[in-house]
Design a protein around this motif. Structure first.
Motif, mmCIF file in Angstrom:
data_model
loop_
_atom_site.group_PDB
_atom_site.id
_atom_site.type_symbol
_atom_site.label_atom_id
_atom_site.label_comp_id
_atom_site.label_asym_id
_atom_site.label_seq_id
_atom_site.Cartn_x
_atom_site.Cartn_y
_atom_site.Cartn_z
ATOM 1 N N GLY A 61 0.825 -1.200 0.000
ATOM 2 C CA GLY A 61 0.000 0.000 0.000
ATOM 3 C C GLY A 61 0.856 1.244 0.000
ATOM 4 O O GLY A 61 2.077 1.196 0.173
ATOM 5 N N THR A 62 0.215 2.392 -0.126
ATOM 6 C CA THR A 62 0.968 3.630 -0.303
ATOM 7 C C THR A 62 1.666 4.080 0.967
ATOM 8 O O THR A 62 2.833 4.488 0.923
ATOM 9 C CB THR A 62 0.049 4.745 -0.804
ATOM 10 O OG1 THR A 62 -1.014 4.917 0.131
ATOM 11 C CG2 THR A 62 -0.501 4.427 -2.162
ATOM 12 N N ALA A 63 1.018 4.028 2.114
ATOM 13 C CA ALA A 63 1.614 4.542 3.352
ATOM 14 C C ALA A 63 2.844 3.734 3.741
ATOM 15 O O ALA A 63 3.901 4.293 4.041
ATOM 16 C CB ALA A 63 0.589 4.541 4.474
ATOM 17 N N VAL A 64 2.702 2.428 3.733
ATOM 18 C CA VAL A 64 3.828 1.572 4.108
ATOM 19 C C VAL A 64 4.924 1.667 3.053
ATOM 20 O O VAL A 64 6.107 1.644 3.381
ATOM 21 C CB VAL A 64 3.349 0.112 4.294
ATOM 22 C CG1 VAL A 64 4.503 -0.804 4.626
ATOM 23 C CG2 VAL A 64 2.290 0.044 5.379
ATOM 24 N N PHE A 65 4.545 1.800 1.800
ATOM 25 C CA PHE A 65 5.532 1.921 0.729
ATOM 26 C C PHE A 65 6.414 3.149 0.950
ATOM 27 O O PHE A 65 7.643 3.056 0.914
ATOM 28 C CB PHE A 65 4.819 2.019 -0.617
ATOM 29 C CG PHE A 65 5.733 2.321 -1.764
ATOM 30 C CD1 PHE A 65 6.546 1.334 -2.292
ATOM 31 C CD2 PHE A 65 5.777 3.590 -2.316
ATOM 32 C CE1 PHE A 65 7.397 1.606 -3.359
ATOM 33 C CE2 PHE A 65 6.621 3.868 -3.381
ATOM 34 C CZ PHE A 65 7.430 2.870 -3.889
ATOM 35 N N PHE A 66 5.801 4.298 1.204
ATOM 36 C CA PHE A 66 6.586 5.508 1.416
ATOM 37 C C PHE A 66 7.430 5.417 2.676
ATOM 38 O O PHE A 66 8.537 5.933 2.734
ATOM 39 C CB PHE A 66 5.683 6.744 1.446
ATOM 40 C CG PHE A 66 5.158 7.128 0.089
ATOM 41 C CD1 PHE A 66 6.036 7.389 -0.952
ATOM 42 C CD2 PHE A 66 3.801 7.245 -0.142
ATOM 43 C CE1 PHE A 66 5.572 7.752 -2.204
ATOM 44 C CE2 PHE A 66 3.330 7.606 -1.389
ATOM 45 C CZ PHE A 66 4.213 7.852 -2.418
ATOM 46 N N GLU A 67 6.915 4.764 3.738
ATOM 47 C CA GLU A 67 7.700 4.592 4.963
ATOM 48 C C GLU A 67 8.922 3.699 4.705
ATOM 49 O O GLU A 67 10.002 3.962 5.232
ATOM 50 C CB GLU A 67 6.833 3.988 6.070
ATOM 51 C CG GLU A 67 5.786 4.924 6.594
ATOM 52 C CD GLU A 67 6.394 6.122 7.307
ATOM 53 O OE1 GLU A 67 7.447 5.975 7.953
ATOM 54 O OE2 GLU A 67 5.818 7.207 7.199
ATOM 55 N N MET A 68 8.764 2.669 3.903
ATOM 56 C CA MET A 68 9.894 1.788 3.605
ATOM 57 C C MET A 68 10.936 2.511 2.748
ATOM 58 O O MET A 68 12.139 2.351 2.985
ATOM 59 C CB MET A 68 9.407 0.532 2.869
ATOM 60 C CG MET A 68 8.605 -0.401 3.746
ATOM 61 S SD MET A 68 8.005 -1.820 2.864
ATOM 62 C CE MET A 68 9.514 -2.677 2.501
ATOM 63 N N ILE A 69 10.502 3.318 1.805
ATOM 64 C CA ILE A 69 11.436 4.075 0.982
ATOM 65 C C ILE A 69 12.181 5.093 1.847
ATOM 66 O O ILE A 69 13.407 5.231 1.745
ATOM 67 C CB ILE A 69 10.696 4.774 -0.177
ATOM 68 C CG1 ILE A 69 10.078 3.742 -1.123
ATOM 69 C CG2 ILE A 69 11.629 5.719 -0.934
ATOM 70 C CD1 ILE A 69 11.085 2.829 -1.806
ATOM 71 N N ALA A 70 11.465 5.789 2.728
ATOM 72 C CA ALA A 70 12.116 6.778 3.612
ATOM 73 C C ALA A 70 13.109 6.098 4.543
ATOM 74 O O ALA A 70 14.207 6.620 4.786
ATOM 75 C CB ALA A 70 11.054 7.542 4.410
ATOM 76 N N ALA A 71 12.750 4.928 5.084
ATOM 77 C CA ALA A 71 13.662 4.196 5.960
ATOM 78 C C ALA A 71 14.899 3.717 5.198
ATOM 79 O O ALA A 71 16.012 3.757 5.731
ATOM 80 C CB ALA A 71 12.936 3.023 6.605
ATOM 81 N N ILE A 73 16.238 5.125 2.502
ATOM 82 C CA ILE A 73 17.076 6.276 2.189
ATOM 83 C C ILE A 73 17.815 6.750 3.423
ATOM 84 O O ILE A 73 19.017 7.046 3.374
ATOM 85 C CB ILE A 73 16.223 7.407 1.561
ATOM 86 C CG1 ILE A 73 15.758 6.976 0.177
ATOM 87 C CG2 ILE A 73 17.012 8.711 1.496
ATOM 88 C CD1 ILE A 73 14.780 7.929 -0.470
ATOM 89 N N SER A 74 17.141 6.779 4.577
ATOM 90 C CA SER A 74 17.816 7.237 5.797
ATOM 91 C C SER A 74 18.879 6.229 6.234
ATOM 92 O O SER A 74 19.870 6.616 6.853
ATOM 93 C CB SER A 74 16.811 7.490 6.923
ATOM 94 O OG SER A 74 16.203 6.256 7.290
ATOM 95 N N ALA A 75 18.693 4.948 5.942
ATOM 96 C CA ALA A 75 19.705 3.958 6.284
ATOM 97 C C ALA A 75 20.951 4.105 5.410
ATOM 98 O O ALA A 75 22.050 3.806 5.864
ATOM 99 C CB ALA A 75 19.117 2.550 6.137
ATOM 100 N N CYS A 76 20.778 4.579 4.200
ATOM 101 C CA CYS A 76 21.930 4.767 3.307
ATOM 102 C C CYS A 76 22.758 5.981 3.693
ATOM 103 O O CYS A 76 23.959 6.000 3.489
ATOM 104 C CB CYS A 76 21.456 4.915 1.866
ATOM 105 S SG CYS A 76 20.776 3.413 1.170
ATOM 106 N N PHE A 77 22.139 7.000 4.233
ATOM 107 C CA PHE A 77 22.860 8.232 4.535
ATOM 108 C C PHE A 77 22.897 8.384 5.997
ATOM 109 O O PHE A 77 22.923 8.959 6.813
ATOM 110 C CB PHE A 77 22.211 9.438 3.860
ATOM 111 C CG PHE A 77 22.174 9.285 2.361
ATOM 112 C CD1 PHE A 77 23.339 9.429 1.618
ATOM 113 C CD2 PHE A 77 21.014 8.978 1.684
ATOM 114 C CE1 PHE A 77 23.324 9.285 0.248
ATOM 115 C CE2 PHE A 77 20.984 8.836 0.315
ATOM 116 C CZ PHE A 77 22.139 8.990 -0.389
#
Length: 77
Positions: A61-71, A73-77
């Motif tokens: 779904g959209t909410a979990v999808f965006f949370e996983m993408i944000a997590a 990206i933050s794990a990479c930087f």
């Protein structure tokens, strides 16, 4: 009406010039193939990334999808 009359081939004669092959012209097709292979490889990886993103979107779904993408990206930087 023809471009050049058969009795006057000077027009076509001056337009046709031989092309001489230079040594650097011979390597150009190999570089073109390499660039094409890199481009196709990048397009394939980009397509797989879009396919993976669409699969995550439909699965979570959209909410979990965006949370996983944000997590991610933050794990990479």
């Amino acid at each position: 009406m023809a471009l050049a009359a058969r009795r006057n081939p000077a027009y076509l004669t001056c337009m046709v010039q031989p092309i001489s092959a230079q040594p650097h012209d011979i390597a150009a097709p190999a570089q073109g193939r390499l660039a094409s292979a890199i481009l196709w490889g990048a397009a394939g990886i980009g397509g797989l990334a879009l396919l993976a993103a669409a699969a995550l979107w439909f699965h979570y779904g959209t909410a979990v999808f965006f949370e996983m993408i944000a997590a991610g990206i933050s794990a990479c930087f």
